[in-house]
Design a protein around this motif. Sequence first.
Motif, PDB file in Angstrom:
ATOM      1  N   GLN A  61       0.809  -1.073  -0.236  1.00 24.54           N
ATOM      2  CA  GLN A  61       0.136  -0.039   0.025  1.00 24.54           C
ATOM      3  C   GLN A  61       0.874   1.194  -0.217  1.00 24.54           C
ATOM      4  N   GLY A  62       2.082   1.257   0.622  1.00 25.32           N
ATOM      5  CA  GLY A  62       2.931   2.336   0.694  1.00 25.32           C
ATOM      6  C   GLY A  62       3.265   2.744  -0.608  1.00 25.32           C
ATOM      7  N   ALA A  63       3.823   1.797  -1.486  1.00 22.03           N
ATOM      8  CA  ALA A  63       4.461   2.186  -2.680  1.00 22.03           C
ATOM      9  C   ALA A  63       3.161   2.503  -3.674  1.00 22.03           C
ATOM     10  N   ALA A  64       2.122   1.774  -3.437  1.00 20.33           N
ATOM     11  CA  ALA A  64       0.822   2.289  -4.399  1.00 20.33           C
ATOM     12  C   ALA A  64       0.445   3.847  -3.988  1.00 20.33           C
ATOM     13  N   THR A 145      -4.221  10.463  18.077  1.00 23.20           N
ATOM     14  CA  THR A 145      -5.326   9.574  18.448  1.00 23.20           C
ATOM     15  C   THR A 145      -5.420   8.364  17.436  1.00 23.20           C
ATOM     16  N   ASP A 146      -4.831   8.482  16.362  1.00 25.56           N
ATOM     17  CA  ASP A 146      -5.199   7.554  15.379  1.00 25.56           C
ATOM     18  C   ASP A 146      -3.948   7.409  14.415  1.00 25.56           C
ATOM     19  N   VAL A 147      -2.890   6.445  14.408  1.00 26.50           N
ATOM     20  CA  VAL A 147      -1.659   6.357  13.821  1.00 26.50           C
ATOM     21  C   VAL A 147      -1.622   5.565  12.806  1.00 26.50           C
ATOM     22  N   HIS A 148      -3.020   4.981  12.320  1.00 22.98           N
ATOM     23  CA  HIS A 148      -2.923   4.137  11.342  1.00 22.98           C
ATOM     24  C   HIS A 148      -4.174   4.446  10.580  1.00 22.98           C
ATOM     25  N   ASN A 149      -4.408   5.376   9.873  1.00 26.86           N
ATOM     26  CA  ASN A 149      -5.526   5.779   9.201  1.00 26.86           C
ATOM     27  C   ASN A 149      -5.345   6.130   7.771  1.00 26.86           C
ATOM     28  N   GLY A 150      -5.986   5.546   6.841  1.00 22.63           N
ATOM     29  CA  GLY A 150      -5.499   5.889   5.342  1.00 22.63           C
ATOM     30  C   GLY A 150      -6.186   7.223   4.926  1.00 22.63           C
ATOM     31  N   PHE A 151      -7.227   7.726   5.650  1.00 25.02           N
ATOM     32  CA  PHE A 151      -7.859   8.964   5.228  1.00 25.02           C
ATOM     33  C   PHE A 151      -6.827  10.204   5.629  1.00 25.02           C
ATOM     34  N   ARG A 152      -6.380  10.843   4.494  1.00 26.27           N
ATOM     35  CA  ARG A 152      -5.606  11.987   5.068  1.00 26.27           C
ATOM     36  C   ARG A 152      -5.576  12.936   3.923  1.00 26.27           C
ATOM     37  N   VAL A 153      -5.353  14.117   4.007  1.00 22.18           N
ATOM     38  CA  VAL A 153      -5.121  15.239   3.038  1.00 22.18           C
ATOM     39  C   VAL A 153      -3.919  16.034   3.114  1.00 22.18           C
ATOM     40  N   LEU A 154      -3.070  16.050   1.949  1.00 21.14           N
ATOM     41  CA  LEU A 154      -2.039  16.634   2.057  1.00 21.14           C
ATOM     42  C   LEU A 154      -1.940  17.780   1.318  1.00 21.14           C
ATOM     43  N   ALA A 158       3.332  19.739   1.209  1.00 17.73           N
ATOM     44  CA  ALA A 158       3.589  18.539   2.046  1.00 17.73           C
ATOM     45  C   ALA A 158       3.973  17.165   1.368  1.00 17.73           C
ATOM     46  N   ALA A 159       3.043  17.123   0.197  1.00 15.20           N
ATOM     47  CA  ALA A 159       3.193  15.837  -0.651  1.00 15.20           C
ATOM     48  C   ALA A 159       4.510  15.840  -1.263  1.00 15.20           C
ATOM     49  N   GLU A 160       5.130  17.033  -1.489  1.00 12.86           N
ATOM     50  CA  GLU A 160       6.171  16.941  -2.070  1.00 12.86           C
ATOM     51  C   GLU A 160       7.534  16.549  -1.177  1.00 12.86           C
ATOM     52  N   LYS A 161       7.312  17.191   0.116  1.00 17.02           N
ATOM     53  CA  LYS A 161       8.384  16.874   1.038  1.00 17.02           C
ATOM     54  C   LYS A 161       8.218  15.384   1.556  1.00 17.02           C
ATOM     55  N   ILE A 162       7.032  14.630   1.625  1.00 13.05           N
ATOM     56  CA  ILE A 162       7.170  13.528   2.433  1.00 13.05           C
ATOM     57  C   ILE A 162       7.674  12.468   1.387  1.00 13.05           C
ATOM     58  N   GLU A 163       8.435  11.637   1.809  1.00 13.72           N
ATOM     59  CA  GLU A 163       8.921  10.787   1.100  1.00 13.72           C
ATOM     60  C   GLU A 163       8.659   9.252   1.728  1.00 13.72           C
ATOM     61  N   ILE A 164       7.837   8.630   0.859  1.00 11.04           N
ATOM     62  CA  ILE A 164       7.245   7.360   1.457  1.00 11.04           C
ATOM     63  C   ILE A 164       8.189   6.349   0.788  1.00 11.04           C
ATOM     64  N   SER A 173       3.174   5.038   9.575  1.00 14.55           N
ATOM     65  CA  SER A 173       3.907   5.543  10.655  1.00 14.55           C
ATOM     66  C   SER A 173       5.087   6.340  10.056  1.00 14.55           C
ATOM     67  N   GLU A 174       5.624   5.904   8.996  1.00 17.78           N
ATOM     68  CA  GLU A 174       6.732   6.837   8.415  1.00 17.78           C
ATOM     69  C   GLU A 174       6.227   8.018   7.867  1.00 17.78           C
ATOM     70  N   ILE A 175       4.925   8.110   7.216  1.00 11.91           N
ATOM     71  CA  ILE A 175       4.408   9.478   7.057  1.00 11.91           C
ATOM     72  C   ILE A 175       4.254  10.318   8.125  1.00 11.91           C
ATOM     73  N   ILE A 176       3.684   9.932   9.211  1.00 11.26           N
ATOM     74  CA  ILE A 176       3.624  10.531  10.485  1.00 11.26           C
ATOM     75  C   ILE A 176       4.778  10.990  10.826  1.00 11.26           C
ATOM     76  N   ASP A 177       6.124  10.198  10.909  1.00 13.99           N
ATOM     77  CA  ASP A 177       7.266  10.507  11.163  1.00 13.99           C
ATOM     78  C   ASP A 177       7.604  11.717  10.377  1.00 13.99           C
ATOM     79  N   GLN A 178       7.553  11.618   9.030  1.00 15.02           N
ATOM     80  CA  GLN A 178       7.953  12.499   8.154  1.00 15.02           C
ATOM     81  C   GLN A 178       7.329  13.744   8.362  1.00 15.02           C
ATOM     82  N   ILE A 179       6.094  14.019   8.723  1.00 16.05           N
ATOM     83  CA  ILE A 179       5.381  15.123   8.975  1.00 16.05           C
ATOM     84  C   ILE A 179       6.001  15.899  10.254  1.00 16.05           C
TER      85      ILE A 179
END
Lengths: 224, 124
Positions: A61-64, A145-154, A158-164, A173-179
């Motif tokens: 899912q991360g790659a996708a 309050t929720d660390v594993h939720n696929g519903f997010r808006v960037l 933000a999308a350019e900076k975050i490297e999955i 977890s990685e996305i949160i860490d990157q934020i």
Amino acid sequence: MKKVAVIPAYNESAVLSDVVRQVRNFVDEVVVVDDGSTDMTTAVAKAAGATVLRHLVNCGQGAALRTGTDYALAGGADLIVHFDADGQQNPLEIDSLVRPVLDGQVEVVLGSRFLSTQNKVPLLRRLILKGGIIFTRFFSGVRLTDVHNGFRVLSRRAAEKIEISQDRMAHASEIIDQIIRHQLSYLEKPVSVRYTPYSQGKGQRAWGSLRIVRDFLLAKLIGR
Amino acid sequence: MTLFQIIVLIFIVFVFLKIFKKYQEKVISSREMIFWGLLWLVAALLITWPGTTSFLASQLGIGRGVDLVIYVAMIANFYLIFRLYVRAERQEKNITRLVQKIALKNPERNEQAEKTDDSKLTVD
């Protein structure tokens, strides 16, 4: 403001049509990333009006999400919505998550099942997620309050900076860490979740959470 | 020479032949041939003169020769497994990168399904 939804999907032909059709009403383009499905996911998504990017083999899912997000950015998206393909999330809530980013209030909005008192999350999942919250607090230094939720808006920025770089489930977890690492402004908003026998059957096994911890820690160790 | 030693040495000779054959068939490089050849040569030497392990073990302060062999084998195993793991990870990452590139090059749309109307079902 071009809004693009990215929906990673693996063998979701049963429910994807409804999801895509509904999400279409709230964004300018729906990008479905077919992660090596063996069913009619691609055809169903196309028929429902989505742009489909197909992974020849299943990568995770991360790659996708990364593929879809890169595509959206290349297409000039100003705002990207990550949304699940299994019908657990409510497209009607897209606007409420998009609003803070649209208004320039924050760069990232994270959906949270636990901010809404109406959600009935199964006990085992709730416990595991609590564990995830503590884990995230320790390693990323942030209290969510929720660390594993696929519903997010960037936002675009933000999308350019975050490297999955995590291909599989540790991407959340990685996305949160990157934020936190990129010091992006964020906030959590309540989202509803609808568990059906279909989505429950496809959901993560309990052990999957251990794999997420392992992948996340290993990546930190190797220094990715 | 015990029977065990003879059997194992014969086996090792076969292994040598196999290694050389693989090198000739260009399946492995000369460096790999030398590496594996040396490994089995050491095994052959230790089998022929088992006293060497006891000697080395006592030099290092370890009880028995067998223990020394096992310790070395375990360390070598862990190291090899680690190398294999890293290689597997890298290959998977490379595959993902290729798959993503291909996906991005070929976006698919259905030109007929452009209607945003939720109530109608479009047929392609």
